[in-house]
Design an enzyme around this catalytic site. Sequence first.
Site, short mmCIF file in Angstrom:
data_model
loop_
_atom_site.label_atom_id
_atom_site.label_comp_id
_atom_site.label_asym_id
_atom_site.label_seq_id
_atom_site.Cartn_x
_atom_site.Cartn_y
_atom_site.Cartn_z
N GLY A 47 -51.69 88.25 -38.62
CA GLY A 47 -50.86 87.34 -39.41
C GLY A 47 -50.40 86.08 -38.71
O GLY A 47 -50.11 85.08 -39.35
N ASP A 102 -45.77 86.63 -37.23
CA ASP A 102 -45.73 85.98 -38.54
C ASP A 102 -44.42 86.29 -39.25
O ASP A 102 -43.76 85.43 -39.80
CB ASP A 102 -46.94 86.40 -39.41
CG ASP A 102 -47.10 87.91 -39.53
OD1 ASP A 102 -46.39 88.68 -38.84
OD2 ASP A 102 -47.95 88.35 -40.33
N ASP A 105 -40.04 92.21 -40.56
CA ASP A 105 -39.59 92.82 -41.81
C ASP A 105 -38.64 93.98 -41.45
O ASP A 105 -37.47 93.75 -41.19
CB ASP A 105 -40.84 93.28 -42.58
CG ASP A 105 -40.56 93.88 -43.93
OD1 ASP A 105 -39.41 93.83 -44.39
OD2 ASP A 105 -41.49 94.42 -44.56
N ASP A 162 -51.02 88.29 -45.44
CA ASP A 162 -51.96 88.77 -46.44
C ASP A 162 -51.33 89.75 -47.43
O ASP A 162 -50.27 90.31 -47.18
CB ASP A 162 -53.12 89.50 -45.75
CG ASP A 162 -52.69 90.87 -45.21
OD1 ASP A 162 -51.69 90.93 -44.49
OD2 ASP A 162 -53.35 91.87 -45.54
P1 IMP Z 1 -42.30 95.44 -39.84
O1 IMP Z 1 -42.80 96.44 -38.84
O2 IMP Z 1 -41.78 96.12 -41.07
O3 IMP Z 1 -41.30 94.45 -39.28
O4 IMP Z 1 -43.54 94.65 -40.36
C1 IMP Z 1 -44.20 93.75 -39.59
C2 IMP Z 1 -45.56 93.46 -40.15
O5 IMP Z 1 -45.69 93.82 -41.54
C3 IMP Z 1 -45.80 91.96 -40.10
O6 IMP Z 1 -46.33 91.55 -38.89
C4 IMP Z 1 -46.73 91.75 -41.28
O7 IMP Z 1 -48.06 91.94 -40.88
C5 IMP Z 1 -46.35 92.82 -42.28
N1 IMP Z 1 -45.45 92.31 -43.34
C6 IMP Z 1 -44.13 92.55 -43.48
N2 IMP Z 1 -43.63 91.91 -44.55
C7 IMP Z 1 -44.67 91.24 -45.10
C8 IMP Z 1 -44.78 90.37 -46.24
O8 IMP Z 1 -43.83 90.05 -46.98
N3 IMP Z 1 -46.02 89.88 -46.48
C9 IMP Z 1 -47.11 90.18 -45.72
N4 IMP Z 1 -47.04 90.97 -44.64
C10 IMP Z 1 -45.82 91.50 -44.34
#
Ligand code: IMP
Length: 179
Positions: A47, A102, A105, A162
């Site tokens: 990303g 990127d 979340d 994506d």
């Molecule tokens: P986390 O581990 O929940 O913080 O997620 C991190 C990864 O999830 C990011 O590096 C993205 O690849 C993906 N991700 C989280 N939210 C989104 C979104 O809204 N759109 C696309 N990819 C996301």
Amino acid sequence: MQIKIDDKIFEPYLLQSKVEARVAEIAQQIKTDYKDRQPVFLGVLSGSFFFMADLVKQTSLDAEISFVKLASYEGERSSGKMEVQLSIHTNLKNRDVIIVEDIVDTGHTLKYLLDLIRKEKPASVRVCSLLYKPAACQIQFEELQYIGFEIPNEFVLGYGLDYNAKGRNLRDIYRLAAI
Ligand code: IMP
């Protein structure tokens, strides 16, 4: 203009010009903060590839570039699985590391990555994320020093992000359209 990807409709959210302007600001900040240092920019694939390229070009630092790839995000929700798919090939010992993400979340991916990197004994670690969803994030990161945009807990894509492996090459950032 709205776009359809698989079963979802997305609408424009952060336009290219706005993203570019913000990336330029962050690059200037990093350039100032890391003056006379040689940081390692560690991009988190896939990303961050647009963001990483645009950002690093504009810092004009004598920097090293490296990438890591963790388990990919499937559909709208994190799979919860964390595994290294492409490991770090740069020696990070005593280096100033800037992780380029990127989006942060839930924060699980970043937590996993920070734990990995700390084992390499870097001199310092900071995180630069284009997007940050504070309402979704379950962990507080003091390393998260550079944030492009704080956004609500909505699904977004484009500029590297994506949905079902699609939409990464969109120039603007889109969000799920309200139905
Ligand atoms: P986390 O581990 O929940 O913080 O997620 C991190 C990864 O999830 C990011 O590096 C993205 O690849 C993906 N991700 C989280 N939210 C989104 C979104 O809204 N759109 C696309 N990819 C996301």
